[in-house]
Scaffold this active site. Structure first.
Site, PDB file in Angstrom:
ATOM      1  N   TYR A 141     -92.633  40.708  14.449  1.00 43.11           N
ATOM      2  CA  TYR A 141     -93.701  41.698  14.601  1.00 43.11           C
ATOM      3  C   TYR A 141     -93.190  42.997  15.211  1.00 43.11           C
ATOM      4  O   TYR A 141     -93.793  44.058  15.005  1.00 43.11           O
ATOM      5  CB  TYR A 141     -94.861  41.081  15.396  1.00 43.11           C
ATOM      6  CG  TYR A 141     -95.560  40.054  14.546  1.00 43.11           C
ATOM      7  CD1 TYR A 141     -96.475  40.441  13.584  1.00 43.11           C
ATOM      8  CD2 TYR A 141     -95.210  38.708  14.642  1.00 43.11           C
ATOM      9  CE1 TYR A 141     -97.065  39.516  12.752  1.00 43.11           C
ATOM     10  CE2 TYR A 141     -95.797  37.769  13.812  1.00 43.11           C
ATOM     11  CZ  TYR A 141     -96.720  38.180  12.866  1.00 43.11           C
ATOM     12  OH  TYR A 141     -97.286  37.266  12.028  1.00 43.11           O
ATOM     13  N   HIS A 150     -88.131  33.701   2.279  1.00 45.29           N
ATOM     14  CA  HIS A 150     -89.296  34.251   2.984  1.00 45.29           C
ATOM     15  C   HIS A 150     -88.875  35.394   3.906  1.00 45.29           C
ATOM     16  O   HIS A 150     -89.519  36.444   3.947  1.00 45.29           O
ATOM     17  CB  HIS A 150     -89.960  33.141   3.808  1.00 45.29           C
ATOM     18  CG  HIS A 150     -90.903  33.649   4.843  1.00 45.29           C
ATOM     19  ND1 HIS A 150     -92.148  34.160   4.543  1.00 45.29           N
ATOM     20  CD2 HIS A 150     -90.787  33.741   6.196  1.00 45.29           C
ATOM     21  CE1 HIS A 150     -92.752  34.544   5.651  1.00 45.29           C
ATOM     22  NE2 HIS A 150     -91.947  34.293   6.670  1.00 45.29           N
ATOM     23  N   PHE A 151     -87.791  35.198   4.624  1.00 45.81           N
ATOM     24  CA  PHE A 151     -87.278  36.210   5.547  1.00 45.81           C
ATOM     25  C   PHE A 151     -86.960  37.507   4.805  1.00 45.81           C
ATOM     26  O   PHE A 151     -87.253  38.611   5.283  1.00 45.81           O
ATOM     27  CB  PHE A 151     -86.031  35.648   6.224  1.00 45.81           C
ATOM     28  CG  PHE A 151     -85.500  36.476   7.348  1.00 45.81           C
ATOM     29  CD1 PHE A 151     -86.051  36.386   8.608  1.00 45.81           C
ATOM     30  CD2 PHE A 151     -84.432  37.342   7.152  1.00 45.81           C
ATOM     31  CE1 PHE A 151     -85.555  37.152   9.661  1.00 45.81           C
ATOM     32  CE2 PHE A 151     -83.932  38.101   8.184  1.00 45.81           C
ATOM     33  CZ  PHE A 151     -84.498  38.008   9.443  1.00 45.81           C
ATOM     34  N   HIS A 152     -86.378  37.364   3.606  1.00 53.25           N
ATOM     35  CA  HIS A 152     -86.018  38.555   2.843  1.00 53.25           C
ATOM     36  C   HIS A 152     -87.245  39.255   2.241  1.00 53.25           C
ATOM     37  O   HIS A 152     -87.205  40.464   1.995  1.00 53.25           O
ATOM     38  CB  HIS A 152     -85.006  38.205   1.752  1.00 53.25           C
ATOM     39  CG  HIS A 152     -83.607  38.092   2.266  1.00 53.25           C
ATOM     40  ND1 HIS A 152     -83.131  36.956   2.890  1.00 53.25           N
ATOM     41  CD2 HIS A 152     -82.571  38.976   2.271  1.00 53.25           C
ATOM     42  CE1 HIS A 152     -81.872  37.141   3.244  1.00 53.25           C
ATOM     43  NE2 HIS A 152     -81.506  38.357   2.884  1.00 53.25           N
ATOM     44  N   HIS A 163     -89.834  34.797  17.106  1.00 50.65           N
ATOM     45  CA  HIS A 163     -90.991  35.080  16.263  1.00 50.65           C
ATOM     46  C   HIS A 163     -91.595  36.460  16.528  1.00 50.65           C
ATOM     47  O   HIS A 163     -91.854  37.197  15.571  1.00 50.65           O
ATOM     48  CB  HIS A 163     -92.065  34.012  16.368  1.00 50.65           C
ATOM     49  CG  HIS A 163     -93.135  34.211  15.338  1.00 50.65           C
ATOM     50  ND1 HIS A 163     -92.961  33.875  14.016  1.00 50.65           N
ATOM     51  CD2 HIS A 163     -94.369  34.769  15.408  1.00 50.65           C
ATOM     52  CE1 HIS A 163     -94.028  34.195  13.328  1.00 50.65           C
ATOM     53  NE2 HIS A 163     -94.896  34.749  14.148  1.00 50.65           N
ATOM     54  N   ARG A 183     -79.902  26.275   3.771  1.00 52.90           N
ATOM     55  CA  ARG A 183     -79.485  27.632   4.150  1.00 52.90           C
ATOM     56  C   ARG A 183     -78.286  27.532   5.093  1.00 52.90           C
ATOM     57  O   ARG A 183     -77.901  26.435   5.512  1.00 52.90           O
ATOM     58  CB  ARG A 183     -80.631  28.391   4.806  1.00 52.90           C
ATOM     59  CG  ARG A 183     -81.236  27.708   6.031  1.00 52.90           C
ATOM     60  CD  ARG A 183     -82.354  28.536   6.616  1.00 52.90           C
ATOM     61  NE  ARG A 183     -83.053  27.821   7.670  1.00 52.90           N
ATOM     62  CZ  ARG A 183     -83.552  28.404   8.753  1.00 52.90           C
ATOM     63  NH1 ARG A 183     -83.423  29.707   8.916  1.00 52.90           N
ATOM     64  NH2 ARG A 183     -84.191  27.706   9.668  1.00 52.90           N
ATOM     65  N   ARG A 184     -77.711  28.684   5.430  1.00 52.46           N
ATOM     66  CA  ARG A 184     -76.584  28.755   6.377  1.00 52.46           C
ATOM     67  C   ARG A 184     -75.411  27.897   5.903  1.00 52.46           C
ATOM     68  O   ARG A 184     -74.692  27.303   6.706  1.00 52.46           O
ATOM     69  CB  ARG A 184     -77.000  28.297   7.773  1.00 52.46           C
ATOM     70  CG  ARG A 184     -78.071  29.148   8.431  1.00 52.46           C
ATOM     71  CD  ARG A 184     -78.543  28.489   9.713  1.00 52.46           C
ATOM     72  NE  ARG A 184     -79.443  29.341  10.476  1.00 52.46           N
ATOM     73  CZ  ARG A 184     -80.337  28.877  11.348  1.00 52.46           C
ATOM     74  NH1 ARG A 184     -80.433  27.582  11.561  1.00 52.46           N
ATOM     75  NH2 ARG A 184     -81.112  29.705  12.006  1.00 52.46           N
TER      76      ARG A 184
END
Length: 547
Positions: free
Chosen positions: A225, A372-374, A221, A437-438
Site C-alpha cells: 500500500y 499477482h505481484f507483477h 503487506h 517460485r524462487r
C-alpha cells in the site's frame, strides 16, 4: 490548467529522487530479463553469476529502490505545489534523507553484485547475507524516515499558517502515505537492527526465524500500500484535472486513505498461512482484517468511475457508456495510469485469492503469487508512475511533453501491457499447475510435471523481452524529457473538488484519533502472537549460505 512551476530548489530535490529511481529501473530490468531467460532454460549465466543473485537484484532495485525514490520525489513535488515552496527545514531534511538512502542503496547494491547477499528481496532467514547488506537496507529505511519527517514538518507549517482550514488533498494523502510507511517499517527495522545485523556479524549464534519472518511481514503487506497509495493520489487528484473533470468527493478520498492506514498493517499473517508456529486463531483474525482493505479499494473504484462518467456527461456524452468516448485516450498522462487502473481489477481479485485460507493452500509459494505481484506493483503501480513521469519530469525541468513523445509514451504503455499480459498470464497459469517460485531452471529429473511447465516459462521469457523493450523506450523518454525536449511550461495538474460534493468532516483530519486506532489494531493483532513466538521459540537457527 494551472501552469505555474514549483520552486526550482524543490524541483531539484524531486528530480534527484526520480533519476535514481529510473536508474534502478534500468538495472533491475536487466536482471529481470536475464532471470526469465535462465528460468526458461534458454541461457546459462556466465562468469559465475547466480540466478538468485539476479533475483535479489531484480527485487531490491525495482520493488524497493525504484518505488521508494520515485514516491518520495513525487510526494515532495506535490507538497511543494499544494502547500507552497518548501521551508528551509523540510528541504534540508529531504536532502539529508536522500543522501542517507543513497549511501544505503550503494552499499546494498555492491553486496548484491559481489554475490554476498543472494537472499531474495525478502531476505528470509536462515539464509544469511553480509552484514553490510543489512546495514545498507537499514540506511535506506532511516533515510526514508528523515525524508518523511521533512514532509510532516512542511504539512505542520501549513496547518499552523492556516488554522481551521482543510489541508490540500494531495498533501493530506502524502502525509498519510509516509505515516503508513513509518509505522510499517518499524517491523523491518526491528528485525534488521535487532536480529539480522548482530546475527550476520556473528555476535549471536542463532536467530528466531519465525519472529524474523513475522516482523518482516508486519512490514511486507503495508509495503504494497506504500506503493499503491501514491498511485491512488494520481488517480484521485491528478487524473480528474487531466480529463477536464473534477474530484468526485474530497471526503470519500480522505476516508479511503484513513481506512488504508487502519487495515493495511495488522494483516501480515495472511502471508504466513502455511507457517507453523502461528495459531490458526490469529491467522483467522488477520485474514478477516485483510478483507477490510477491500472496502477502500471499492470506494476508490466507485469514486474514479463516477469522476469519469460525470466528466463525460458534462461534455455531452449520451447513453450508458457514451462517457467512455469522451476520455482523452490519446493523452499518455491519462492512458498509462488508466491501464494501471484497469489491470488492478484482476490484480485485486488475485489478492483476495492469496489472502483466503483455503485457496492459499493451492497457490502458496507458486508462480501464481509472482504473477499477482507483477500485476499489482509492476503494472498498476508502475504504469501509473510512468504516466506521472511523463508530465512531472518536464514540469520540473522546465520543458514540455511534445506530441511525438506523447505518442511514444502511449506505445511504451501498450508494449508494457502486452509484455505483462504474456508474462504474468503465464505465471498465473503455470502456478496453478504447481510450478514453484524462487526457483532456477530445473526439470526435476525430467519429471513430466516439470517438463510441462517449460512452455509457460518460455512465454514468461517472451513477455519479459517485451517488458525490457518497454524499459528501454521508457528510459529514452525520461532522458529526452529531462535534457532535450523543447523549453516550456508543462502543467502540474491538481484537480478541484466537484461543486456538488459534500463538505469534508473535520474528523478525517484528526490525526491523533486515527493514529491511536491504528496503534490499537496493531497491538491487538500482534502483541499476543509475538509473545507466543518468543516464549515458545525453538533453539534458533545458524546462518546458511547456499550459493
Amino acid at each position: 490548467m494551472e501552469t505555474t512551476l514549483i520552486n526550482r530548489k524543490d524541483a531539484k530535490l524531486s528530480l534527484a529522487h526520480i533519476y535514481v529511481g529510473f536508474i534502478a529501473v534500468l538495472l533491475g530490468g536487466i536482471a529481470g530479463l536475464l532471470q526469465t531467460f535462465v528460468r526458461s532454460g534458454a541461457i546459462t549465466l556466465p562468469a559465475g553469476i547466480g540466478y538468485y543473485q539476479l533475483l535479489t537484484a531484480h527485487g531490491v532495485l525495482l520493488a524497493l529502490v525504484f518505488t521508494t525514490y520515485f514516491i518520495i520525489g513525487f510526494l515532495y513535488s506535490g507538497i511543494s505545489k499544494t502547500t507552497g515552496t518548501l521551508a528551509e527545514g523540510p528541504r534540508k531534511l529531504g536532502w539529508a534523507g536522500y543522501y542517507v538512502m543513497t549511501t544505503g542503496t550503494v552499499i546494498t547494491t555492491i553486496m548484491i553484485l559481489t554475490n554476498d547477499a543472494s537472499v531474495l528481496y525478502t531476505f528470509y532467514a536462515p539464509l544469511q547475507a553480509s552484514p553490510w547488506f543489512y546495514i545498507g537496507l537499514a540506511l535506506v529505511v532511516i533515510g526514508s524516515w528523515i525524508s518523511g519527517a521533512g514532509m510532516f514538518r512542511q504539512y505542520r507549517n501549513w496547518k499552523k499558517a492556516n488554522p481551521g482550514q482543510l489541508s490540500p488533498l494531495f498533501s493530506f494523502m502524502a502525509v498519510m502515505t509516509m505515516l503508513l510507511w513509518l509505522i510499517a517499517t518499524l517491523g523491518v527495522a526491528a528485525t534488521v537492527v535487532l536480529q539480522l545485523i548482530p546475527w550476520s556479524f556473528g555476535w549471536v549464534d542463532t536467530i528466531n526465524v519465525l519472529l524474523s519472518r513475522t516482523l518482516f511481514w508486519y512490514f511486507g503487506h503495508p509495503l504494497v500500500y506504500f506503493w499503491l497509495l501514491p498511485a491512488y493520489i494520481c488517480w484521485y487528484v491528478i487524473i480528474p484535472k487531466i480529463i477536464g473533470g473534477k474530484i468526485f468527493s474530497d471526503s470519500l478520498a480522505r476516508l479511503s486513505f484513513v481506512l488504508f492506514l487502519l487495515f493495511s498493517i495488522p494483516v501480515g499473517f495472511h502471508h504466513q498461512l502455511l507457517e507453523s508456529g502461528v495459531s490458526h486463531t490469529w491467522k483467522f483474525i488477520q485474514v478477516t482484517l485483510t478483507f477490510m482493505v477491500i472496502v477502500p479499494s471499492l470506494m476508490t473504484a466507485f469514486s474514479l468511475f463516477a469522476t469519469f462518467e460525470l466528466s463525460g456527461r458534462q461534455k455531452g456524452a449520451r447513453g450508458l457508456f457514451g462517457w467512455v468516448k469522451k476520455l482523452p485516450w490519446k493523452d499518455a498522462r491519462f492512458f498509462a495510469p488508466f491501464m494501471g487502473m484497469l489491470i488492478f481489477i484482476p490484480a485485486g481479485a488475485g489478492g483476495i485469492i492469496n489472502a483466503s485460507n483455503q485457496l492459499n493452500q493451492v497457490i502458496h509459494n507458486t508462480l501464481w503469487v509472482t504473477g499477482h505481484f507483477h500485476l499489482t506493483v509492476a503494472t498498476s503501480v508502475a504504469l501509473t508512475f510512468f504516466g506521472i513521469a511523463y508530465w512531472l519530469i518536464p514540469h520540473l525541468t522546465g520543458r514540455t511533453l511534445t506530441k511525438k513523445i506523447n505518442l511514444l509514451a502511449n506505445i511504451q504503455t501498450i508494449i508494457w501491457v502486452v509484455g505483462m499480459a504474456m508474462m504474468s498470464g503465464a505465471m498465473h497459469t503455470v502456478g496453478l499447475l504447481g510450478a514453484p517460485r524462487r526457483t532456477a531452471y530445473t526439470t526435476y529429473g525430467d519429471s513430466p510435471d516439470a517438463l510441462g511447465w517449460i512452455p509457460y516459462e518460455v512465454a514468461m521469457a517472451v513477455g519479459g523481452s517485451f517488458l525490457f523493450i518497454g524499459i528501454l523506450v521508457l528510459i529514452y523518454i525520461v532522458v529526452h524529457l529531462s535534457f532535450f525536449a523543447p523549453k516550456g511550461v508543462e502543467a502540474y495538474p491538481i484537480g478541484e473538488v466537484a461543486d456538488q460534493a459534500e463538505r469534508t468532516p473535520a474528523i478525517l483530519e484528526n490525526w491523533k484519533l486515527w493514529i491511536g486506532v491504528c496503534v490499537a489494531l496493531i497491538l491487538f493483532a500482534y502483541t499476543i502472537p509475538i509473545m507466543e513466538i518468543i516464549e515458545n521459540a525453538p533453539p534458533g537457527s545458524p546462518g546458511f549460505r547456499l550459493w
